[in-house]
Scaffold this motif. Sequence first.
Motif, mmCIF file in Angstrom:
data_model
loop_
_atom_site.group_PDB
_atom_site.id
_atom_site.type_symbol
_atom_site.label_atom_id
_atom_site.label_comp_id
_atom_site.label_asym_id
_atom_site.label_seq_id
_atom_site.Cartn_x
_atom_site.Cartn_y
_atom_site.Cartn_z
ATOM 1 N N ASP A 1 -8.080 1.966 11.596
ATOM 2 C CA ASP A 1 -7.854 2.931 12.422
ATOM 3 C C ASP A 1 -6.983 4.116 12.091
ATOM 4 O OD1 ASP A 1 -5.561 1.420 12.086
ATOM 5 O OD2 ASP A 1 -4.663 1.602 14.172
ATOM 6 N N ILE A 2 -6.791 4.303 10.946
ATOM 7 C CA ILE A 2 -6.021 5.317 10.294
ATOM 8 C C ILE A 2 -6.932 6.302 9.782
ATOM 9 C CG2 ILE A 2 -4.229 6.302 8.601
ATOM 10 C CD1 ILE A 2 -3.260 4.671 10.670
ATOM 11 N N ARG A 3 -6.904 7.525 10.129
ATOM 12 C CA ARG A 3 -7.946 8.716 9.670
ATOM 13 C C ARG A 3 -7.453 9.396 8.542
ATOM 14 N NH1 ARG A 3 -8.696 11.853 15.329
ATOM 15 N NH2 ARG A 3 -6.288 11.150 15.671
ATOM 16 N N THR A 4 -5.988 9.244 7.986
ATOM 17 C CA THR A 4 -5.767 9.863 7.133
ATOM 18 C C THR A 4 -6.522 9.234 5.650
ATOM 19 O OG1 THR A 4 -3.352 9.607 7.958
ATOM 20 C CG2 THR A 4 -3.326 9.862 5.543
ATOM 21 N N PRO A 5 -6.791 10.358 4.729
ATOM 22 C CA PRO A 5 -7.501 9.735 3.795
ATOM 23 C C PRO A 5 -6.933 8.788 2.905
ATOM 24 C CG PRO A 5 -7.449 12.103 3.963
ATOM 25 C CD PRO A 5 -6.248 11.658 5.017
ATOM 26 N N LYS A 6 -7.469 7.893 2.385
ATOM 27 C CA LYS A 6 -7.011 6.774 1.447
ATOM 28 C C LYS A 6 -6.398 7.501 0.230
ATOM 29 C CE LYS A 6 -8.795 3.144 3.654
ATOM 30 N NZ LYS A 6 -7.926 1.913 3.760
ATOM 31 N N ALA A 7 -5.655 6.729 -0.521
ATOM 32 C CA ALA A 7 -4.950 7.285 -1.953
ATOM 33 C C ALA A 7 -5.923 7.200 -2.803
ATOM 34 C CB ALA A 7 -3.796 6.182 -2.146
ATOM 35 N N TYR A 8 -6.739 6.098 -2.627
ATOM 36 C CA TYR A 8 -7.916 6.062 -3.661
ATOM 37 C C TYR A 8 -9.126 5.196 -2.919
ATOM 38 C CZ TYR A 8 -10.851 3.814 -7.314
ATOM 39 O OH TYR A 8 -11.581 3.411 -8.266
ATOM 40 N N ARG A 9 -10.469 5.770 -3.179
ATOM 41 C CA ARG A 9 -11.506 5.090 -2.425
ATOM 42 C C ARG A 9 -12.437 4.691 -3.684
ATOM 43 N NH1 ARG A 9 -11.754 2.967 2.332
ATOM 44 N NH2 ARG A 9 -14.047 3.346 3.248
ATOM 45 N N ALA A 10 -13.148 3.457 -3.322
ATOM 46 C CA ALA A 10 -14.048 3.146 -4.478
ATOM 47 C C ALA A 10 -15.406 3.886 -4.290
ATOM 48 C CB ALA A 10 -14.345 1.527 -4.150
ATOM 49 N N SER A 11 -16.087 3.767 -5.268
ATOM 50 C CA SER A 11 -17.275 4.914 -5.023
ATOM 51 C C SER A 11 -18.297 4.192 -4.008
ATOM 52 C CB SER A 11 -17.916 5.099 -6.480
ATOM 53 O OG SER A 11 -18.290 3.597 -6.946
ATOM 54 N N SER A 12 -18.202 2.728 -4.071
ATOM 55 C CA SER A 12 -19.308 2.059 -3.380
ATOM 56 C C SER A 12 -18.669 1.642 -1.821
ATOM 57 C CB SER A 12 -19.598 0.688 -4.011
ATOM 58 O OG SER A 12 -18.291 -0.194 -4.176
#
Length: 353
Positions: free
Chosen positions: A212-223
């Motif tokens: 439910d959080i719209r704040t961008p992730k610290a790290y996001r997997a390419s997949s």
Amino acid sequence: MGKWKIGVIGVGGISVQHIQAYQNNPEAELYAFCDINESRLREMGEKYGVTRLYTDKDEMLRALPELDAVSVCTWNSAHAPCTIAALNAGKHVLCEKPMAVSAAQAEEMAEAARRNNRLLMMGFVRRYEQGTALLRELTEQGFFGDLYYAKATYLRRNGNPGGWFGDKSRSAGGPLIDLGVHVIDLTRYLMGNPKAVSVYGATFQKLLDRPDIRTPKAYRASSAKPDDICDVEDLASAMIRFDNGAVLQVEAAFSLNLKEDTGGVQLFGSKGGARLSPGLELYSQMNGYMTDVTPVCPPESFAGEFQAEIDHFLHCISTGEPCRSPAQDGVEIMRILDAVYESARTGHEVILG
């Protein structure tokens, strides 16, 4: 002697660090790529000028007997089968952390290396930092005195990467096995690699991947996708007791209600202490006063650490010298991780033989 012919199994996110480091080493030739994702495989082959592309590791190993070594950069559940297959084919292997999904698998990998007389080196990249090297020297020189307590943390506020990281069938766990493995290994290495004798741990699934959080992730997997599975812990805490009497307190989180992401290692001895990452600080006393010292070290970089690791791997297969992060250390870390998860499941301390 010609260049070492290198294959990379798994050409997702972390493989880029391996690939670029091999490119920068004059003794290495990027020879082949393997990945089950065919479109990504073609993209990476084109980007790095590699034409020998395979979607099956066994086919690659059969087709390329001249291959000298491989980096295994797959998701965790594929580390053991890919590593064992490569070792059985007579290749040296650098396997990313964690070594496997269990200590039993890790033992099988180490045995395959012994049986085939090949190097199996673990991707414990934090061992290759400048600050790590200095702290190891200080430990050996007695700066800390009796090094009896340590703290290791790797905490993210909104850092579940999604993709395979949150899928227990592929990752075998969450932040403990993904992030905690770095600082547990680093601390144990700095303390002289003592053997764990007991573990008490707890894990929590409260925030998961914060859908439910719209704040961008610290790290996001390419997949990563919005409907990804998330069945791993979001926080793990453990106390590890070693055979020399020292104790390590560990905390690792993907999702935690804290102000900002943080991480590092703290060492506490009878004569001195230290904090590593961010930066390096030493704590001691001089002429009756407490002192804080900040050594002037070259600035660290993620790419620089991987370059040092890859260079060391190639040096070891060239010379036969023992490597800095051997398979047996990977086995020991998997024993610790297994024990934390088992303790969390049962609510009781786990005694290690």
